[in-house]
Structures are given as structure tokens and as C-alpha cells.
Scaffold this active site. Sequence first.
Site, PDB file in Angstrom:
ATOM      1  N   GLU A   1     -36.001  47.273  15.155  1.00 22.91           N
ATOM      2  CA  GLU A   1     -35.084  48.102  14.361  1.00 22.91           C
ATOM      3  C   GLU A   1     -35.656  48.350  12.972  1.00 22.91           C
ATOM      4  OE1 GLU A   1     -31.597  45.723  15.069  1.00 22.91           O
ATOM      5  OE2 GLU A   1     -31.528  46.442  17.139  1.00 22.91           O
TER       6      GLU A   1
ATOM      7  N   GLU B   1     -39.429  41.876  22.741  1.00 25.30           N
ATOM      8  CA  GLU B   1     -38.157  42.579  22.862  1.00 25.30           C
ATOM      9  C   GLU B   1     -38.424  44.036  23.229  1.00 25.30           C
ATOM     10  OE1 GLU B   1     -34.812  40.620  20.438  1.00 25.30           O
ATOM     11  OE2 GLU B   1     -35.937  41.834  19.039  1.00 25.30           O
TER      12      GLU B   1
ATOM     13  N   ASN C   1     -29.445  36.599  16.536  1.00 22.96           N
ATOM     14  CA  ASN C   1     -29.737  37.562  15.469  1.00 22.96           C
ATOM     15  C   ASN C   1     -28.465  38.375  15.234  1.00 22.96           C
ATOM     16  OD1 ASN C   1     -30.606  39.613  13.812  1.00 22.96           O
ATOM     17  ND2 ASN C   1     -32.003  40.555  15.305  1.00 22.96           N
ATOM     18  N   TRP C   2     -27.824  38.089  14.127  1.00 18.88           N
ATOM     19  CA  TRP C   2     -26.538  38.759  13.856  1.00 18.88           C
ATOM     20  C   TRP C   2     -26.717  40.189  13.343  1.00 18.88           C
ATOM     21  CZ3 TRP C   2     -21.601  35.913  11.830  1.00 18.88           C
ATOM     22  CH2 TRP C   2     -21.136  35.068  12.842  1.00 18.88           C
ATOM     23  N   LYS C   3     -27.956  40.585  13.048  1.00 23.56           N
ATOM     24  CA  LYS C   3     -28.218  41.938  12.521  1.00 23.56           C
ATOM     25  C   LYS C   3     -27.270  42.209  11.337  1.00 23.56           C
ATOM     26  CE  LYS C   3     -29.998  43.089  17.027  1.00 23.56           C
ATOM     27  NZ  LYS C   3     -30.263  44.070  18.047  1.00 23.56           N
TER      28      LYS C   3
ATOM     29  N   HIS D   1     -38.871  43.080  13.540  1.00 18.29           N
ATOM     30  CA  HIS D   1     -37.914  43.530  14.567  1.00 18.29           C
ATOM     31  C   HIS D   1     -38.077  45.040  14.765  1.00 18.29           C
ATOM     32  CE1 HIS D   1     -34.230  44.349  16.724  1.00 18.29           C
ATOM     33  NE2 HIS D   1     -34.127  43.059  16.950  1.00 18.29           N
TER      34      HIS D   1
ATOM     35  N   GLY E   1     -29.535  45.962  23.035  1.00 16.32           N
ATOM     36  CA  GLY E   1     -28.185  46.499  22.834  1.00 16.32           C
ATOM     37  C   GLY E   1     -27.751  47.499  23.889  1.00 16.32           C
TER      38      GLY E   1
ATOM     39  N   GLY F   1     -28.951  39.204  20.390  1.00 14.61           N
ATOM     40  CA  GLY F   1     -28.173  39.992  19.437  1.00 14.61           C
ATOM     41  C   GLY F   1     -26.686  39.864  19.730  1.00 14.61           C
ATOM     42  N   GLY F   2     -26.150  40.826  20.472  1.00 15.00           N
ATOM     43  CA  GLY F   2     -24.710  40.912  20.719  1.00 15.00           C
ATOM     44  C   GLY F   2     -24.075  39.612  21.185  1.00 15.00           C
TER      45      GLY F   2
ATOM     46  N   SER G   1     -30.589  42.288  25.493  1.00 16.08           N
ATOM     47  CA  SER G   1     -29.417  42.166  26.377  1.00 16.08           C
ATOM     48  C   SER G   1     -29.349  40.840  27.123  1.00 16.08           C
ATOM     49  CB  SER G   1     -29.355  43.347  27.361  1.00 16.08           C
ATOM     50  OG  SER G   1     -29.207  44.571  26.651  1.00 16.08           O
TER      51      SER G   1
HETATM   52  P1  13P Z   1     -29.155  42.419  22.095  1.00 18.21           P
HETATM   53  O1  13P Z   1     -29.109  40.999  22.598  1.00 18.21           O
HETATM   54  O2  13P Z   1     -27.870  42.867  21.485  1.00 18.21           O
HETATM   55  O3  13P Z   1     -29.698  43.357  23.122  1.00 18.21           O
HETATM   56  O4  13P Z   1     -30.199  42.434  20.875  1.00 18.21           O
HETATM   57  C1  13P Z   1     -31.444  41.866  21.062  1.00 18.21           C
HETATM   58  C2  13P Z   1     -32.116  41.814  19.742  1.00 18.21           C
HETATM   59  O5  13P Z   1     -32.489  42.827  19.197  1.00 18.21           O
HETATM   60  C3  13P Z   1     -32.305  40.506  19.126  1.00 18.21           C
HETATM   61  O6  13P Z   1     -33.157  40.571  18.037  1.00 18.21           O
END
Ligand code: 13P
Length: 248
Positions: free
Chosen positions: A93, A161, A8-10, A91, A167, A227-228, A206
Amino acid sequence: MRKFIVGNWKMNGTSRDLKEIEAIASAAQDYVSVDSALCVPATLIDRAVRQIGSFSIGGQDCHMLTEGAFTGCVSAEMLGDAGAVLTIVGHSERRTAQHECDIDICAKAEAAHAAGLHAIVCVGETLNERESGKALDVVLKQLGASLPDTAAGNWLCVAYEPVWAIGTGRVAGPDDVEEMHGAIRSALAQRFGEEGNAIRILYGGSMNGENAAQLLALDNVDGGLIGGASLSAAKFEPILAAAEALSK
Ligand code: 13P
């Protein structure tokens, strides 16, 4: 069940990053026992799909309606038209910043299905909810209300999640992950019968090349939403490798 590893590149990525998407897609070809995909910003879907061919590209959200006066929104049909084959919905967020509720997310999942997309429906508790012992209740309530009745049939997966693990570098402990994934599995089996056992449950928060093998080996962890560590092939590939090793 084949593991499903999704990046997920956000809100990261412009045309400068198409080369990295290409590198990820190319790396993924080597892991034949693993399903993988990358959810990129909507602006990159079309170009990414044109550039990389068969690798699965997805969106990160969709509107619940197909068209209309919704400035700035993107429908599931539009994602599909751009070449996406899946989309994330719900998500945390977006639940937080856009005040999306379970009913919205359920409608978005149905919209994704109607547009022929695979949906990844996200659930997860906040730190406050975990520390006050409400994590299971909160997540199972989100799950019950966010999944449509049509959820069986292999077009949808669930991503657990924990908000406090996203993150932050702080990963949920193996016992907590197994307990939550087990509870989600039971709820899915109860509601959808045998087909509920076929719905993949991803862990997100993470996950990286160092902890992926341990997380992906846990009961009912059928993949990861990353994510990251999905932003570069160098970081994403070890997660694919960990999933592949577990598939053998
Ligand atoms: P991280 O892997 O950066 O913690 O993000 C997880 C995430 O929100 C994937 O949707």
C-alpha cells in the site's frame, strides 16, 4: 522455527480501540509457542505499550533518516522511543500510494535495524504481474533490492503479500504460496548462507481463522501478516490458535 503472527491495523484505530488491543495482547499470552505482535498507527504506539506491558507493539513504516525536515514522517528511532519493537517496511500500500521503491525500503529496513527494531520487509506481485507469469521474477527482484546486506542475524523477516490477495478475501492457492515461499527461501539461503534459512517468511493476504491452519502448515510459511482479521481479538485469536497447534 517459531511461527510469527503479526497484525497490521493499517489506518484503523483511535484511543477507543485500546481495549481491543488489550484484549488481543491478553489472548496472545495463552499461545506460548507462538511469537505475536500488533503493528498499530503511530499515534497509538505509546498508549498501547503503556497499557499492555509485555506484548510486542510495532509501527507500519519508518523514514530512512533519523531526523530532519520531513513533514509528517516518523523515524525508526521515534517509533522505538514510543515503545515499538518492530516495524513493517515496504508494504504494497505504501509502494503504490507513496511510490516507495526497493532502494527506499532497503534504507528503511537499515534504519529500523539501527534503531534496534525488528523489520518486516514486504514483497508481492500485482494481479497483472501474476497473470502474465511474472510473479516469481517480480518478487525475487523486490527481495534482492529491498533487503540490506546485513539482513542475516535475526532482526528481520520477509512478508510475501500478493497485492491481489490483500483485503479481497481472495487467498493465494497453496501451490502458489509454497512455490513463492520456496523461491524466497532459496534466494535467502543463496545470499545469506545458513543464516538465510533462519529468516522467517510470513504470508499476508486475506489470512483469517478459517484458512490460517492450511496456510501456516505450508513449507516455508513461518507466520502471517494479517490485516482485517487482526482488528479484533475474536478474529485474531483463531489464527494464533492455528499457529500454536502447528507448533506442537
Ligand atoms: P488483509 O489480511 O486484510 O488481506 O491484509 C493483509 C495485509 O496487507 C497485511 O499487511
